[in-house]
Structures are given as C-alpha cells and as structure tokens.
Write an enzyme that holds these catalytic residues in place. Structure first.
Site, PDB file in Angstrom:
ATOM      1  N   GLU A  60      -4.498   2.243  -6.148  1.00 50.51           N
ATOM      2  CA  GLU A  60      -5.500   2.332  -5.817  1.00 50.51           C
ATOM      3  C   GLU A  60      -6.293   1.618  -6.814  1.00 50.51           C
ATOM      4  OE1 GLU A  60      -3.863   6.062  -4.771  1.00 50.51           O
ATOM      5  OE2 GLU A  60      -3.848   4.842  -6.312  1.00 50.51           O
ATOM      6  N   GLY A 311       0.999  -5.742 -15.010  1.00 49.36           N
ATOM      7  CA  GLY A 311      -0.201  -6.502 -14.240  1.00 49.36           C
ATOM      8  C   GLY A 311      -0.257  -7.820 -13.403  1.00 49.36           C
ATOM      9  N   GLU A 312       1.063  -8.342 -13.935  1.00 45.96           N
ATOM     10  CA  GLU A 312       1.998  -9.392 -13.473  1.00 45.96           C
ATOM     11  C   GLU A 312       2.502  -9.544 -11.945  1.00 45.96           C
ATOM     12  OE1 GLU A 312       4.216 -12.785 -16.266  1.00 45.96           O
ATOM     13  OE2 GLU A 312       5.362 -10.737 -15.430  1.00 45.96           O
TER      14      GLU A 312
END
Length: 424
Positions: A60, A311-312
C-alpha cells in the site's frame, strides 16, 4: 456484532496482541521498536491541520507514493502525515519521502488511542489506502467532522462475505465514509450492498496503473548489469516470494541451468525476516549465491542473486529480462503485477491472484501474463520465453499497452479528495 462489542473484544485481546508483537519482534527485531506509537504514546511532534494518509504495509505504501507526491506538489502549505503498520512499510515511506512528510505507526483501533492520535494530528482530511478499515478510527474522524476517503478501494468477493457476517459493525462504519474511490464497478457495488452511501461511491480505477518509472532507472540497471559482465546472460527475477514459493523457484532455475548454464535468478523474498532463511536454502540447494546487500558482483559462477535490500525492487525488476511476481503460487492473493509491466518485462505468476483479479484479467487477456502452478510449468515458461525473444517482447509490449489504457485513476481520485478538502 456492533462497535461496542468489537471494542470490548479488542481490549480483551490486548495480551494476545502483545504476545504476537513480541513473537514478530523475535523474528524481525524492527517490530520491537517504536511500540509506544502503536498505543498513541510517544508520538512525534506533528504540525496539525494537514492530510493524513494511511498505507498499512509495503504494498500500500508503494501504491500511495504517486498520490503522496501529487498532494505534496498541490498543497505545499499542508503537512502530509503518512502512517503504516509494518516496519517494511515504514522504511519504504521514509526512504521515499524523508522529512517531506510526517510519519509514525498508526495506533491500534482502540478508542482512547484513536482519540490521542487525532487530538495530536488534527487532520483536515483522512485518506485510507485500499481496504484497511478500522471502525474506531473511522468513527473518531466522523464525530470530529474529519472527512474520510477510502482510496484505490478494493473488495474481493471473499472479503465482502466476511464483512457481511458482521453487518452491524461494518454497515455503520462504511456509512461514515465520505468517499469510496473503488477500482472497479464490481467492487463499488459490493461496497454499496454492505452499507456505503451510494452517493459516496465512485469508480476511479486503480492508481497502480499510474505508476511512473524514472527514465534513468533502466539505464542505470543496464550499466550495472554490463559491469557484472551479465549483459548477455539470461536473467529472471522472482519477486515478493513467500514461504513455500522459493523452493519452486529454485527447482525451476536448476532445470533452466541445465539448458542455460549461465542463467541468473534474482530471488527477492517479500519479508526481510526471511532473507537469512532463503539465503541458507539457496546454499543448501547447492546454488552459488550472493547477497545484493554485500554489493558483490554476481560473476559468471554465481547462479542466484538474493535481493535482500529494501526500497530497491523496481531497480531489481529493471535488471531482469523476465519477471515472476510472487505471493501467487501460494494462496496469498498475489502482489503488484504492474511494477514489472511498467518496466516492459514479460510477466509470470502463480494462479492465486484474488487480490488483483481485474488487473490480472486485463494483462492475461492482452497476452502478457503467463500463469504457472509448479516448478515444471515455470521451467517450461522460462524456457519458451528465453528461446523466443520476439514473443517475450510482444508480451511485454502488450503489458505496457494495458498500463497506458488504464491510466488516469490518480487524477480522478485527486478530484474527489480536492472536493473533500474544500468542504473541510
């Protein structure tokens, strides 16, 4: 069950909530941090009078990112506060936006915690992503006159049946929502039947189609892959995998290696607490494996690159030729198929896609998505796509066409939110 009984049960369940939180902290130490925020204790200092967005978890949070960026651009005068419930979601939010937004965990749905949170934040507008519905939080906003929007709302048939069993709780809750921006008309009708005011329900589409990819991302990925000496290697990614799926990926990859000894699998578990476990699984299977977090280049002898960073994921998708999206070979409902589609990657998944039925149907119908049920079918699909680059490219182009045909949901959602802000 009404809201009073729900609240009583929630209080009685507090010892079990503490035990579950402790168990999760034992498995993933990040759950043991900032526990006070979950009870509205020790909240950060907030600027009030802004927009509050709740994105429960990692998926989300990713979906909410374009909305948050647009609200920051449109309303620089308003503080934007983003809450979540999981460490992975928290880390992603902070990595994406840093000090541009305010952030904390959302307190549990206890009336006193909801009150403390809202008294501190005093938002003009509350935006809840997808289906994270908490009766006491919504009621607390309602009695304070804070409009509440359910954005990118989705509701599967199974979830609707579950809500219907507790109609005395869910119908009043849905009736207190000021906007339900549903992804499809089918889902909009489910919300109406469960008690939402028809005038508050709109079909805006899925903002996940409005994902924009930085033009530099594919170039950086190509440069890194070339530096590994892997520009000509067959590279595929299995992303957001859950327990029970990694073994399937490794079995299929082992068969692929018989035909393409130079093939590389990028394996990305969904949850950080499984990184070490999956790394050991790869080693036990006898596959030469390196961890992305070490920044060690996967040389020609390396067969698996474990994506153990946060985050990659988009960058890891960009490194691959083909993409399988996990959470779909087990009955988890699947994860976001549109991220690899936006990067022009041919798509594979398992059959369990009940969280993305409409999106999956469009991608399948266009000729992009290939669904597999086991290692043998996965290997056959990989072999076919690597043997026929023209077909792989055709499938990727079909996925991109679906993306472009469905864009515009973000603009429609923002129109509804602006109307609520004007009333606040």
């Amino acid at each position: 069950m009404n809201r009073t009984l729900y609240t009583l049960i929630l209080h009685l369940a507090l010892p079990f909530i503490f035990l579950r939180l402790s168990w999760r902290a034992w498995r993933a130490p990040a759950y043991g941090k900032r526990i006070g925020e979950r009870f509205a204790v020790g909240l950060p200092s907030f600027r009030g009078g802004g927009i509050w967005i709740h994105a429960v978890s990692l998926g989300e949070s990713i979906a909410a990112a374009p909305l948050i960026r647009e609200l920051l651009a449109r309303h620089p005068e308003l503080p934007i506060t983003v809450t979540c419930m999981t460490p992975t979601g928290s880390e992603r939010i902070q990595a994406l936006f840093g000090e541009r937004i305010q952030h904390c965990y959302l307190p549990y749905d206890l009336p006193w915690a909801c009150a403390r949170f809202l008294d501190r934040l005093q938002p003009k507008l509350a935006v809840i992503m997808e289906t994270e519905l908490w009766p006491n939080h919504i009621h607390a906003c309602h009695v304070r006159g804070i409009p509440v929007a359910l954005a990118n709302a989705r509701l599967s048939e199974r979830s609707a049946r579950g809500y219907a069993r507790f109609a005395r709780l869910t119908a009043p809750m849905l009736g207190e929502l000021d906007l339900i921006a549903a992804q499809t008309e089918v889902e909009a009708e489910r919300f109406r039947q469960l008690g939402a005011h028809p005038t508050c329900v709109e079909v805006t589409g899925s903002i996940k189609f409005d994902l924009s990819v930085d033009a530099e991302l594919p170039r950086h990925a190509a440069e890194l892959r070339a530096s590994w000496g892997a520009a000509g290697r067959p590279v595929w990614i299995a992303a957001s995998t859950h327990a029970g799926e990694d073994e399937v990926m490794l079995q299929a990859h082992r068969r692929l290696l018989d035909e393409h000894p130079e093939a590389l699998l990028i394996l990305v578990p969904r949850h950080p607490e499984r990184f070490d476990q999956v790394f050991e699984l790869c080693r036990r299977e006898g596959l030469a494996t390196v961890r992305r977090s070490t920044e060690e280049a996967p040389g020609a002898e390396v067969q698996v690159l474990l994506g153990d960073t946060l985050g990659e994921l988009l960058f890891l998708y960009a490194l691959a030729d083909l993409a399988l999206v996990g959470g779909s070979l087990v009955a988890n409902g699947g994860h976001n198929l549109l991220e690899p589609a936006a990067l022009g990657k041919p798509l594979l998944s398992g059959p369990h896609l009940f969280n993305f039925l409409e999106i999956a149907a469009q991608l399948r119908g266009a000729g992009d998505l290939l669904e597999v049920e086991d290692a043998a079918q996965l290997h056959a699909a990989l072999r076919m796509l690597f043997a026929d680059p023209a077909q792989a490219q055709q499938r990727a182009a079909a996925g991109l066409a679906v993306m472009r045909a469905n864009q515009g949901a973000l603009a429609r959602l923002l129109g509804g939110l602006e109307s609520l802000l004007a009333r606040a």
